[in-house]
Design an enzyme around this catalytic site. Structure first.
Site, PDB file in Angstrom:
ATOM      1  N   ASP A  12      -4.279   8.451  10.322  1.00  0.00           N
ATOM      2  CA  ASP A  12      -3.926   8.302  11.723  1.00  0.00           C
ATOM      3  C   ASP A  12      -3.516   9.677  12.252  1.00  0.00           C
ATOM      4  O   ASP A  12      -3.697  10.707  11.584  1.00  0.00           O
ATOM      5  CB  ASP A  12      -2.862   7.218  11.933  1.00  0.00           C
ATOM      6  CG  ASP A  12      -1.479   7.609  11.428  1.00  0.00           C
ATOM      7  OD1 ASP A  12      -1.334   8.718  10.870  1.00  0.00           O
ATOM      8  OD2 ASP A  12      -0.543   6.813  11.599  1.00  0.00           O
ATOM      9  N   CYS A  69      -1.241   8.250   6.398  1.00  0.00           N
ATOM     10  CA  CYS A  69      -0.530   8.096   7.660  1.00  0.00           C
ATOM     11  C   CYS A  69       0.826   8.777   7.458  1.00  0.00           C
ATOM     12  O   CYS A  69       0.975   9.571   6.520  1.00  0.00           O
ATOM     13  CB  CYS A  69      -0.433   6.639   8.093  1.00  0.00           C
ATOM     14  SG  CYS A  69       0.512   5.545   7.008  1.00  0.00           S
ATOM     15  N   THR A  71       3.817   7.652   6.462  1.00  0.00           N
ATOM     16  CA  THR A  71       4.407   7.275   5.173  1.00  0.00           C
ATOM     17  C   THR A  71       3.369   6.974   4.109  1.00  0.00           C
ATOM     18  O   THR A  71       3.707   6.890   2.920  1.00  0.00           O
ATOM     19  CB  THR A  71       5.256   6.000   5.330  1.00  0.00           C
ATOM     20  OG1 THR A  71       4.386   4.959   5.810  1.00  0.00           O
ATOM     21  CG2 THR A  71       6.411   6.217   6.307  1.00  0.00           C
ATOM     22  N   HIS A 102      -4.915   2.376 -15.027  1.00  0.00           N
ATOM     23  CA  HIS A 102      -4.509   0.995 -15.316  1.00  0.00           C
ATOM     24  C   HIS A 102      -4.908   0.001 -14.223  1.00  0.00           C
ATOM     25  O   HIS A 102      -5.097  -1.179 -14.527  1.00  0.00           O
ATOM     26  CB  HIS A 102      -2.984   0.923 -15.518  1.00  0.00           C
ATOM     27  CG  HIS A 102      -2.549   1.461 -16.849  1.00  0.00           C
ATOM     28  ND1 HIS A 102      -1.278   1.299 -17.340  1.00  0.00           N
ATOM     29  CD2 HIS A 102      -3.229   2.159 -17.804  1.00  0.00           C
ATOM     30  CE1 HIS A 102      -1.184   1.868 -18.538  1.00  0.00           C
ATOM     31  NE2 HIS A 102      -2.351   2.411 -18.837  1.00  0.00           N
ATOM     32  N   HIS A 137      -6.431  -3.856 -19.319  1.00  0.00           N
ATOM     33  CA  HIS A 137      -6.222  -3.567 -17.900  1.00  0.00           C
ATOM     34  C   HIS A 137      -7.314  -4.200 -17.044  1.00  0.00           C
ATOM     35  O   HIS A 137      -7.080  -4.560 -15.887  1.00  0.00           O
ATOM     36  CB  HIS A 137      -6.154  -2.054 -17.672  1.00  0.00           C
ATOM     37  CG  HIS A 137      -5.065  -1.402 -18.477  1.00  0.00           C
ATOM     38  ND1 HIS A 137      -3.736  -1.689 -18.270  1.00  0.00           N
ATOM     39  CD2 HIS A 137      -5.121  -0.535 -19.506  1.00  0.00           C
ATOM     40  CE1 HIS A 137      -3.007  -0.996 -19.132  1.00  0.00           C
ATOM     41  NE2 HIS A 137      -3.817  -0.295 -19.906  1.00  0.00           N
TER      42      HIS A 137
HETATM   43  C1  RB5 Z   1       3.088   6.556  13.116  1.00  0.00           C
HETATM   44  O1  RB5 Z   1       4.177   6.985  13.859  1.00  0.00           O
HETATM   45  C2  RB5 Z   1       3.555   5.940  11.808  1.00  0.00           C
HETATM   46  O2  RB5 Z   1       4.158   4.721  12.036  1.00  0.00           O
HETATM   47  C3  RB5 Z   1       2.408   5.818  10.852  1.00  0.00           C
HETATM   48  O3  RB5 Z   1       1.836   7.065  10.636  1.00  0.00           O
HETATM   49  C4  RB5 Z   1       2.736   5.289   9.461  1.00  0.00           C
HETATM   50  O4  RB5 Z   1       3.809   5.970   8.909  1.00  0.00           O
HETATM   51  C5  RB5 Z   1       2.839   3.832   9.325  1.00  0.00           C
HETATM   52  O5  RB5 Z   1       2.964   3.273   8.219  1.00  0.00           O
END
Ligand code: RB5
Length: 149
Positions: A12, A69, A71, A102, A137
């Site tokens: 993203d 993204c 996180t 695995h 596995h």
């Molecule tokens: C975008 O602000 C953020 O929410 C997205 O990049 C991600 O971290 C979502 O899981």
């Protein structure tokens, strides 16, 4: 039919720079990189990008996928909703190696707001250089896949 050596990358808006660094890194190793964007910084929706990359993998167009993204979590959740995808978020090289050895992961997710570029490239290398061990596995991976119905 899976296209060996072809890998899809997507993200993203939160992870464009890191995605592009990863794409350049793996291209320099000989991977045929399919970068499906986005390329502009406007806020966008990670589920769409995760699903688009996942479709490239399950269709056989790409052997593996790397998605990002902020996180790494949201885009991983979206990708794992696509039947046939096994994607893990990794912030360390041990996990990146083990999800292939695995869990036979076919996609890797990274959080661009979690790890820096140097570690992210090491995580990618650990993932790409590992191989599924099979054996016991394989039974467990089959059990995961059976949950999809
Ligand atoms: C975008 O602000 C953020 O929410 C997205 O990049 C991600 O971290 C979502 O899981």
């Amino acid at each position: 039919m899976t296209t060996e050596n072809r890998i899809v990358v997507s993200s993203d808006h939160a992870a464009i720079a890191l995605r592009q660094a990863i794409a350049a890194h793996i291209a320099s190793q000989g991977w045929d990189v399919v970068d499906i964007g986005p390329t502009t910084p406007e806020s966008t929706h990670y589920p769409a990008h995760g699903a688009a990359a996942a479709q490239r993998v399950v269709s056989g167009d790409c052997q593996l996928g790397i998605i990002l993204c902020g996180t790494g979590q949201g885009i991983m959740m979206a990708a794992n909703k696509v039947k046939g995808i096994r994607c893990g978020v990794c912030s360390d090289t041990f996990s990146a190696r083990m999800i292939r050895m695995h869990n036979d992961a076919n996609m890797l997710s990274i959080g661009a707001r979690v790890v820096g570029e140097g570690l992210a490239l090491d995580i990618v290398d650990a993932f790409l250089n590992a191989r599924f061990e099979g054996g016991r596995h394989a039974t467990r991976v089959e059990m995961i896949d059976a949950l999809e119905g």
